[in-house]
Design an enzyme around this catalytic site. Structure first.
Site, PDB file in Angstrom:
ATOM      1  N   THR A 118       0.674  -1.550  -0.341  1.00 29.05           N
ATOM      2  CA  THR A 118      -0.081  -0.026   0.000  1.00 29.05           C
ATOM      3  C   THR A 118       0.749   1.566   0.027  1.00 29.05           C
ATOM      4  O   THR A 118       1.626   1.338   0.869  1.00 29.05           O
ATOM      5  CB  THR A 118      -0.923   0.114   0.943  1.00 29.05           C
ATOM      6  OG1 THR A 118      -1.755   1.072   1.123  1.00 29.05           O
ATOM      7  CG2 THR A 118      -0.192   0.365   2.202  1.00 29.05           C
ATOM      8  N   ASN A 154      -0.120   4.304   0.850  1.00 25.37           N
ATOM      9  CA  ASN A 154      -1.265   5.103   1.905  1.00 25.37           C
ATOM     10  C   ASN A 154      -0.803   5.282   3.396  1.00 25.37           C
ATOM     11  O   ASN A 154      -0.045   4.209   4.109  1.00 25.37           O
ATOM     12  CB  ASN A 154      -2.758   4.113   2.285  1.00 25.37           C
ATOM     13  CG  ASN A 154      -3.386   5.197   3.205  1.00 25.37           C
ATOM     14  OD1 ASN A 154      -3.180   5.455   4.641  1.00 25.37           O
ATOM     15  ND2 ASN A 154      -4.782   5.600   3.054  1.00 25.37           N
ATOM     16  N   GLY A 164      -1.017   6.139   5.968  1.00 26.68           N
ATOM     17  CA  GLY A 164      -1.897   5.778   7.482  1.00 26.68           C
ATOM     18  C   GLY A 164      -1.735   4.545   7.329  1.00 26.68           C
ATOM     19  O   GLY A 164      -1.629   3.860   8.652  1.00 26.68           O
ATOM     20  N   LYS A 165      -2.395   3.913   6.176  1.00 27.61           N
ATOM     21  CA  LYS A 165      -2.063   2.195   7.118  1.00 27.61           C
ATOM     22  C   LYS A 165      -1.005   1.645   7.172  1.00 27.61           C
ATOM     23  O   LYS A 165      -0.431   0.855   8.266  1.00 27.61           O
ATOM     24  CB  LYS A 165      -2.869   1.700   5.537  1.00 27.61           C
ATOM     25  CG  LYS A 165      -4.073   1.951   5.193  1.00 27.61           C
ATOM     26  CD  LYS A 165      -4.529   1.180   3.822  1.00 27.61           C
ATOM     27  CE  LYS A 165      -6.027   1.170   2.987  1.00 27.61           C
ATOM     28  NZ  LYS A 165      -6.211   0.201   1.717  1.00 27.61           N
ATOM     29  N   ASP A 171      -7.231  -3.815   1.851  1.00 29.33           N
ATOM     30  CA  ASP A 171      -8.468  -3.167   1.017  1.00 29.33           C
ATOM     31  C   ASP A 171      -9.370  -2.670   2.233  1.00 29.33           C
ATOM     32  O   ASP A 171      -9.808  -3.698   3.033  1.00 29.33           O
ATOM     33  CB  ASP A 171      -9.245  -3.404   0.071  1.00 29.33           C
ATOM     34  CG  ASP A 171      -9.842  -2.727  -0.718  1.00 29.33           C
ATOM     35  OD1 ASP A 171      -9.190  -1.571  -1.388  1.00 29.33           O
ATOM     36  OD2 ASP A 171     -10.810  -2.442  -1.180  1.00 29.33           O
ATOM     37  N   GLY A 202      -8.240   9.163   6.632  1.00 25.07           N
ATOM     38  CA  GLY A 202      -9.046   9.181   5.984  1.00 25.07           C
ATOM     39  C   GLY A 202     -10.168  10.077   6.652  1.00 25.07           C
ATOM     40  O   GLY A 202     -10.657  11.515   7.459  1.00 25.07           O
ATOM     41  N   ASP A 221     -11.156   9.546   9.752  1.00 30.92           N
ATOM     42  CA  ASP A 221     -10.693   9.306  11.166  1.00 30.92           C
ATOM     43  C   ASP A 221     -12.044  10.366  12.032  1.00 30.92           C
ATOM     44  O   ASP A 221     -12.272  10.235  13.176  1.00 30.92           O
ATOM     45  CB  ASP A 221      -9.250   9.352  11.733  1.00 30.92           C
ATOM     46  CG  ASP A 221      -8.845   7.458  11.623  1.00 30.92           C
ATOM     47  OD1 ASP A 221     -10.175   6.449  11.059  1.00 30.92           O
ATOM     48  OD2 ASP A 221      -7.728   7.100  11.321  1.00 30.92           O
ATOM     49  N   LYS A 265      -6.892   3.702  18.708  1.00 39.12           N
ATOM     50  CA  LYS A 265      -7.731   3.052  17.479  1.00 39.12           C
ATOM     51  C   LYS A 265      -7.421   1.814  17.266  1.00 39.12           C
ATOM     52  O   LYS A 265      -7.963   1.368  16.582  1.00 39.12           O
ATOM     53  CB  LYS A 265      -7.445   4.231  16.839  1.00 39.12           C
ATOM     54  CG  LYS A 265      -8.011   3.637  15.310  1.00 39.12           C
ATOM     55  CD  LYS A 265      -7.361   4.674  13.903  1.00 39.12           C
ATOM     56  CE  LYS A 265      -7.896   4.355  12.865  1.00 39.12           C
ATOM     57  NZ  LYS A 265      -7.207   4.883  11.419  1.00 39.12           N
ATOM     58  N   HIS A 275     -11.248  -2.234  12.871  1.00 45.01           N
ATOM     59  CA  HIS A 275     -11.033  -3.042  11.717  1.00 45.01           C
ATOM     60  C   HIS A 275      -9.929  -2.990  11.207  1.00 45.01           C
ATOM     61  O   HIS A 275      -9.601  -4.533  11.210  1.00 45.01           O
ATOM     62  CB  HIS A 275     -12.114  -2.095  10.577  1.00 45.01           C
ATOM     63  CG  HIS A 275     -11.494  -1.341  10.402  1.00 45.01           C
ATOM     64  ND1 HIS A 275     -11.016  -0.438  10.608  1.00 45.01           N
ATOM     65  CD2 HIS A 275     -11.387  -0.870   8.561  1.00 45.01           C
ATOM     66  CE1 HIS A 275     -10.925   0.862  10.432  1.00 45.01           C
ATOM     67  NE2 HIS A 275     -10.565   0.824   8.791  1.00 45.01           N
TER      68      HIS A 275
HETATM   69  P1  IMP Z   1      -8.330   1.863   0.078  1.00 46.60           P
HETATM   70  O1  IMP Z   1      -6.668   2.130   0.061  1.00 46.60           O
HETATM   71  O2  IMP Z   1      -9.167   1.717  -1.704  1.00 46.60           O
HETATM   72  O3  IMP Z   1      -8.080   0.486   0.203  1.00 46.60           O
HETATM   73  O4  IMP Z   1      -9.164   3.575   0.386  1.00 46.60           O
HETATM   74  C1  IMP Z   1      -9.697   3.167   1.415  1.00 46.60           C
HETATM   75  C2  IMP Z   1     -10.136   3.845   2.029  1.00 46.60           C
HETATM   76  O5  IMP Z   1     -11.056   4.112   2.787  1.00 46.60           O
HETATM   77  C3  IMP Z   1      -9.005   5.699   2.912  1.00 46.60           C
HETATM   78  O6  IMP Z   1      -8.222   6.197   1.717  1.00 46.60           O
HETATM   79  C4  IMP Z   1      -9.793   6.068   3.236  1.00 46.60           C
HETATM   80  O7  IMP Z   1     -10.108   6.872   3.584  1.00 46.60           O
HETATM   81  C5  IMP Z   1     -10.849   5.017   4.129  1.00 46.60           C
HETATM   82  N1  IMP Z   1     -10.400   4.320   5.491  1.00 46.60           N
HETATM   83  C6  IMP Z   1     -10.241   2.836   5.412  1.00 46.60           C
HETATM   84  N2  IMP Z   1      -9.688   2.986   6.535  1.00 46.60           N
HETATM   85  C7  IMP Z   1      -9.715   4.137   7.173  1.00 46.60           C
HETATM   86  C8  IMP Z   1      -9.654   4.179   8.596  1.00 46.60           C
HETATM   87  O8  IMP Z   1      -8.559   3.400   9.544  1.00 46.60           O
HETATM   88  N3  IMP Z   1      -9.392   4.977   8.980  1.00 46.60           N
HETATM   89  C9  IMP Z   1      -9.820   5.926   8.403  1.00 46.60           C
HETATM   90  N4  IMP Z   1     -10.813   6.322   6.761  1.00 46.60           N
HETATM   91  C10 IMP Z   1     -10.641   4.488   6.510  1.00 46.60           C
END
Ligand code: IMP
Length: 197
Positions: free
Chosen positions: A7, A9, A11-12, A69, A152, A154, A174, A179
């Site tokens: 990923t 992202n 944050g992730k 995801d 995201g 949060d 958190k 999740h």
């Molecule tokens: P992905 O990269 O397609 O999985 O995008 C997941 C999106 O869901 C993120 O960009 C956030 O907008 C939202 N999301 C997923 N997990 C979280 C979380 O833990 N907190 C806040 N938003 C989240």
């Protein structure tokens, strides 16, 4: 063992790295593979998209790959934004734009009808096997954004049993109930098994 965290992202990456910190694993992220091609996330579920990402990046790097995801499902919006959470406001939307759109769609909706949950699907591929694990976190959407931590949605998600948002609760709290934490707890067992093989 080297594990590719598939990923981009931040944050992730931060949350997952923290959750797997005590395992004897070297975690590398996609930033170290600037030339890999991302897949089209054409799956119809979180698990399908996690699987697509794990398989694609394993194929291109040969590393044991963990992809995830995730997204937010709001009951009043019949599960939206769901798998489109990252691009709810538009392709390439910022977190602030997505939050603003969601708050606008829920304007005037009473507290009791603002229920929602986050979903997270994790997929691990090692070339021989594919494992998936999911985690869910129930809660509701706040009337307005508050708090600075996390990413995201949060600032507007209040987990069940709490009175404030993930963004105000902070990362440590958190990471115990989210999740992602729930899915990762299951994925951990798989990684521990791989480590002993
Ligand atoms: P992905 O990269 O397609 O999985 O995008 C997941 C999106 O869901 C993120 O960009 C956030 O907008 C939202 N999301 C997923 N997990 C979280 C979380 O833990 N907190 C806040 N938003 C989240």
């Amino acid at each position: 063992m080297k594990l590719l965290l598939a990923t981009g992202n931040r944050g992730k990456v931060r949350e997952i790295t923290e959750m797997l910190r005590d395992l004897p694993i070297e975690i590398v992220s996609l930033r170290e593979f600037p030339h890999v091609t991302p897949p089209v996330e054409s799956g119809k579920s979180f698990a399908a998209n996690a699987r697509i990402k794990a398989e694609t990046y394993f194929r291109q790097t040969g590393l044991v790959t963990l992809a995830e995801d995730s997204g937010l499902r709001v009951d009043y919006l019949r599960g939206q934004p769901g798998i489109f959470s990252a691009r709810f406001a538009r392709d390439g939307a910022t977190d602030a734009e997505n939050v603003r759109k969601l708050l606008r769609l829920l304007r005037g909706v009473k507290t009791g009808k603002r229920t929602a949950h986050f979903m997270c699907a994790v997929a691990i591929v090692d070339g021989k096997n594919l494992w998936t694990a999911v985690g869910k976190c129930k809660g509701r959407i706040a009337a307005r954004a508050s708090g600075r931590s996390g990413f995201g949605y949060d600032p507007i998600f209040i987990p069940k049993g709490y009175r404030t948002t993930f963004a105000r609760l902070g990362e440590e709290a958190k990471n115990k109930i989210s999740h992602r934490a729930r899915a990762l707890r299951k994925a951990r067992a798989i990684l521990e098994r791989l480590l002993t093989e």
